[in-house]
Write a protein that holds these residues in place. Structure first.
Motif, PDB file in Angstrom:
ATOM      1  N   ALA A 108      19.254  18.146  -5.135  1.00  6.46           N
ATOM      2  CA  ALA A 108      18.195  19.141  -5.291  1.00  6.46           C
ATOM      3  C   ALA A 108      17.416  18.952  -6.590  1.00  6.46           C
ATOM      4  O   ALA A 108      16.265  19.408  -6.703  1.00  6.46           O
ATOM      5  CB  ALA A 108      18.793  20.549  -5.238  1.00  6.46           C
ATOM      6  N   GLN A 109      18.030  18.281  -7.577  1.00  9.08           N
ATOM      7  CA  GLN A 109      17.328  18.061  -8.849  1.00  9.08           C
ATOM      8  C   GLN A 109      16.219  17.024  -8.720  1.00  9.08           C
ATOM      9  O   GLN A 109      15.442  16.825  -9.659  1.00  9.08           O
ATOM     10  CB  GLN A 109      18.333  17.634  -9.939  1.00  9.08           C
ATOM     11  CG  GLN A 109      19.519  18.571 -10.117  1.00  9.08           C
ATOM     12  CD  GLN A 109      19.137  20.036 -10.180  1.00  9.08           C
ATOM     13  OE1 GLN A 109      18.227  20.423 -10.907  1.00  9.08           O
ATOM     14  NE2 GLN A 109      19.840  20.862  -9.406  1.00  9.08           N
ATOM     15  N   ILE A 110      16.143  16.364  -7.563  1.00 10.62           N
ATOM     16  CA  ILE A 110      15.026  15.438  -7.325  1.00 10.62           C
ATOM     17  C   ILE A 110      13.701  16.187  -7.436  1.00 10.62           C
ATOM     18  O   ILE A 110      12.689  15.630  -7.877  1.00 10.62           O
ATOM     19  CB  ILE A 110      15.172  14.782  -5.938  1.00 10.62           C
ATOM     20  CG1 ILE A 110      16.375  13.840  -5.930  1.00 10.62           C
ATOM     21  CG2 ILE A 110      13.902  14.018  -5.554  1.00 10.62           C
ATOM     22  CD1 ILE A 110      16.698  13.250  -4.572  1.00 10.62           C
ATOM     23  N   GLY A 111      13.728  17.463  -7.067  1.00 11.83           N
ATOM     24  CA  GLY A 111      12.521  18.266  -7.189  1.00 11.83           C
ATOM     25  C   GLY A 111      12.037  18.381  -8.615  1.00 11.83           C
ATOM     26  O   GLY A 111      10.826  18.405  -8.890  1.00 11.83           O
ATOM     27  N   VAL A 112      12.981  18.446  -9.561  1.00  9.60           N
ATOM     28  CA  VAL A 112      12.635  18.534 -10.982  1.00  9.60           C
ATOM     29  C   VAL A 112      11.873  17.286 -11.419  1.00  9.60           C
ATOM     30  O   VAL A 112      10.800  17.364 -12.023  1.00  9.60           O
ATOM     31  CB  VAL A 112      13.911  18.718 -11.838  1.00  9.60           C
ATOM     32  CG1 VAL A 112      13.581  18.623 -13.325  1.00  9.60           C
ATOM     33  CG2 VAL A 112      14.584  20.050 -11.515  1.00  9.60           C
ATOM     34  N   PHE A 113      12.429  16.132 -11.090  1.00 11.66           N
ATOM     35  CA  PHE A 113      11.830  14.881 -11.561  1.00 11.66           C
ATOM     36  C   PHE A 113      10.594  14.498 -10.746  1.00 11.66           C
ATOM     37  O   PHE A 113       9.674  13.861 -11.266  1.00 11.66           O
ATOM     38  CB  PHE A 113      12.886  13.770 -11.539  1.00 11.66           C
ATOM     39  CG  PHE A 113      14.010  14.021 -12.511  1.00 11.66           C
ATOM     40  CD1 PHE A 113      13.858  13.747 -13.853  1.00 11.66           C
ATOM     41  CD2 PHE A 113      15.200  14.585 -12.080  1.00 11.66           C
ATOM     42  CE1 PHE A 113      14.873  14.002 -14.763  1.00 11.66           C
ATOM     43  CE2 PHE A 113      16.225  14.850 -12.967  1.00 11.66           C
ATOM     44  CZ  PHE A 113      16.067  14.565 -14.319  1.00 11.66           C
ATOM     45  N   GLY A 114      10.544  14.907  -9.471  1.00 14.14           N
ATOM     46  CA  GLY A 114       9.343  14.680  -8.682  1.00 14.14           C
ATOM     47  C   GLY A 114       8.162  15.465  -9.226  1.00 14.14           C
ATOM     48  O   GLY A 114       7.053  14.939  -9.364  1.00 14.14           O
ATOM     49  N   ALA A 115       8.401  16.747  -9.549  1.00  9.85           N
ATOM     50  CA  ALA A 115       7.332  17.571 -10.116  1.00  9.85           C
ATOM     51  C   ALA A 115       6.969  17.099 -11.526  1.00  9.85           C
ATOM     52  O   ALA A 115       5.804  17.191 -11.939  1.00  9.85           O
ATOM     53  CB  ALA A 115       7.767  19.030 -10.158  1.00  9.85           C
ATOM     54  N   PHE A 116       7.942  16.582 -12.255  1.00  6.85           N
ATOM     55  CA  PHE A 116       7.677  16.028 -13.585  1.00  6.85           C
ATOM     56  C   PHE A 116       6.664  14.883 -13.489  1.00  6.85           C
ATOM     57  O   PHE A 116       5.681  14.828 -14.240  1.00  6.85           O
ATOM     58  CB  PHE A 116       8.990  15.539 -14.212  1.00  6.85           C
ATOM     59  CG  PHE A 116       8.824  14.651 -15.408  1.00  6.85           C
ATOM     60  CD1 PHE A 116       8.444  15.179 -16.633  1.00  6.85           C
ATOM     61  CD2 PHE A 116       9.040  13.290 -15.317  1.00  6.85           C
ATOM     62  CE1 PHE A 116       8.281  14.358 -17.751  1.00  6.85           C
ATOM     63  CE2 PHE A 116       8.882  12.463 -16.417  1.00  6.85           C
ATOM     64  CZ  PHE A 116       8.503  12.995 -17.637  1.00  6.85           C
ATOM     65  N   LEU A 117       6.886  13.982 -12.542  1.00  6.41           N
ATOM     66  CA  LEU A 117       5.961  12.859 -12.361  1.00  6.41           C
ATOM     67  C   LEU A 117       4.593  13.348 -11.899  1.00  6.41           C
ATOM     68  O   LEU A 117       3.554  12.832 -12.331  1.00  6.41           O
ATOM     69  CB  LEU A 117       6.536  11.869 -11.342  1.00  6.41           C
ATOM     70  CG  LEU A 117       7.827  11.151 -11.761  1.00  6.41           C
ATOM     71  CD1 LEU A 117       8.366  10.298 -10.626  1.00  6.41           C
ATOM     72  CD2 LEU A 117       7.588  10.299 -13.003  1.00  6.41           C
ATOM     73  N   GLY A 118       4.584  14.371 -11.022  1.00  7.82           N
ATOM     74  CA  GLY A 118       3.319  14.932 -10.561  1.00  7.82           C
ATOM     75  C   GLY A 118       2.531  15.570 -11.693  1.00  7.82           C
ATOM     76  O   GLY A 118       1.301  15.411 -11.781  1.00  7.82           O
ATOM     77  N   ALA A 119       3.225  16.279 -12.581  1.00  2.00           N
ATOM     78  CA  ALA A 119       2.557  16.917 -13.712  1.00  2.00           C
ATOM     79  C   ALA A 119       2.000  15.875 -14.675  1.00  2.00           C
ATOM     80  O   ALA A 119       0.912  16.043 -15.238  1.00  2.00           O
ATOM     81  CB  ALA A 119       3.528  17.850 -14.438  1.00  2.00           C
ATOM     82  N   LEU A 120       2.736  14.780 -14.855  1.00  2.00           N
ATOM     83  CA  LEU A 120       2.221  13.685 -15.693  1.00  2.00           C
ATOM     84  C   LEU A 120       0.931  13.124 -15.095  1.00  2.00           C
ATOM     85  O   LEU A 120      -0.036  12.850 -15.812  1.00  2.00           O
ATOM     86  CB  LEU A 120       3.262  12.564 -15.803  1.00  2.00           C
ATOM     87  CG  LEU A 120       4.451  12.773 -16.746  1.00  2.00           C
ATOM     88  CD1 LEU A 120       5.377  11.571 -16.675  1.00  2.00           C
ATOM     89  CD2 LEU A 120       3.985  12.988 -18.191  1.00  2.00           C
ATOM     90  N   ALA A 121       0.928  12.968 -13.769  1.00  2.00           N
ATOM     91  CA  ALA A 121      -0.254  12.422 -13.097  1.00  2.00           C
ATOM     92  C   ALA A 121      -1.455  13.353 -13.238  1.00  2.00           C
ATOM     93  O   ALA A 121      -2.605  12.893 -13.224  1.00  2.00           O
ATOM     94  CB  ALA A 121       0.059  12.184 -11.622  1.00  2.00           C
TER      95      ALA A 121
END
Length: 367
Positions: A108-121
């Motif tokens: 479930a923590q994949i959501g944390v790092f997925g959104a992290f990459l999205g916010a960087l973008a």
């Protein structure tokens, strides 16, 4: 004299942004009371937001009441104390009985790092992106702890997003769970979890604290306080400390945390395009976390020969025990005789540990 009295009143100092934030604050209070959406948090957060947006009250000015109380947030004191209370009221037995459920909490923590990459973008810097991504863990104290360390100027928006999505777990998760699973998968009945011995429950918080703190030292404040609260509970010899941690301290700190975090959401800082982006990215993070947990649950369903219900993967987010109850309800809609709650509690409490570890990793990399 009358003119001076009027000019010194809050009425004269009211502007459209303050008025909008007062309406938002009252809406949060309404949702907390009328709809019972996280009332213990949304009432103080909403009221803190209300106080901060009353012109000339001076509560958030330097040396003001809320400014002084905010030190507990900026210094990282309140969130770990909340974790101690959570630990004192949490049963890690289902996780100990089925260690594989730790994988669902991690997925479930994949959501944390997925959104992290999205916010960087989207142009946020790494510290801001990390603070936005942690919303996907559905763990309010962890989100506030990380944001206070890395992007304190975003605290108001992060707090509102994190606690709003925690409250909306029963609305957000079920459509995602049903979309990613088949009727056959949702009807799977799982075996009852085994009874865990007292020795195992006592050793668990000690071992977890040592292992996690050695691997991710930045997670030690959250994990350490979570586990000492749990050790109080499982030792069985300090009932007064359990009461203090899970009741007295927990609720006092919740009031202080809610008021001061709500007070950061003033008109000039909150009513921006950036805030809207944060709230939307928070929703994306939470949706990805739910989907990742369910998809990993489907993988375990296949590998176990159909013995694991994928619905329990959605409980890998850290909203305890709400996410586990949602898994139970969705499962029972397909088969009223199905009882998934205890099986879902394993991934659910694993999600609490997972979100703290994710926050520690982000702190290690970007603080």
């Amino acid at each position: 004299m009358l003119k001076d009295l009027f000019l010194s009143s809050g009425i004269a100092g009211m502007d459209i942004r303050s008025l909008i934030m007062i309406v938002v604050a009252c809406t949060l209070i309404y949702l907390a009371i009328a709809k019972e959406y996280e009332p213990y948090l949304l009432i103080p957060i909403g009221f803190g937001m209300l106080l901060a947006n009353l012109p000339f009250a001076g509560l958030v000015d330097e040396g003001g009441l809320l400014d002084v109380l905010y030190k507990g947030v900026s210094l990282g004191i309140y969130p770990p104390l909340i974790f101690m209370g959570v630990g004192a009221s949490t049963d890690f037995g289902p996780l100990i009985a089925n260690p594989k459920s730790m994988l669902l909490g991690a997925a479930a923590q994949i959501g944390v790092f997925g959104a992290f990459l999205g916010a960087l973008a989207l142009g946020f810097n790494p510290q801001e992106a990390a603070s936005i991504g942690i919303i996907g863990g559905a763990d309010g104290p962890t989100a506030l702890y990380l944001t206070s360390k890395m992007a304190p100027h975003l605290l108001g928006a992060i707090a509102v997003a994190a606690y709003s999505y925690m409250a909306l777990v029963p609305i957000i998760q079920p459509p995602i769970m049903r979309a990613l699973t088949t009727k056959k998968e949702r009807q799977v009945k799982m075996e009852s979890v085994r009874v865990v011995s007292k020795r195992e429950k006592i050793l668990f918080p000690i071992i977890v604290t040592i292992v996690v703190s050695l691997i991710v030292p930045s997670a030690a404040p959250l994990i350490g306080m979570l586990m000492i609260g749990n050790l109080f509970k499982e030792s069985g010899v300090v009932p007064h400390l359990v009461t203090a941690a899970s009741d007295i301290i927990m609720y006092v700190v919740t009031i202080l945390l809610g008021l001061t975090v709500g007070a950061t959401a003033t008109g000039p800082s909150f009513l921006t395009a950036e805030t809207l982006g944060i709230i939307l990215m928070g929703l994306v993070a939470f949706a990805i976390a739910t989907a990742a947990g369910v998809l990993f649950g489907k993988l375990m369903y296949v590998l176990s020969g159909g013995k694991i219900n994928p619905l329990i993967g959605a409980a890998g987010v850290s909203a305890v025990p709400m996410a586990a109850r949602v898994a139970q309800r969705v499962g029972q809609k397909e088969d009223p005789s199905n009882f998934l709650l205890m099986n879902a509690m394993g991934p659910n409490v694993a999600g609490v540990i997972g979100s703290a570890v994710a926050a520690g990793l982000l702190l290690n990399m970007f603080s």
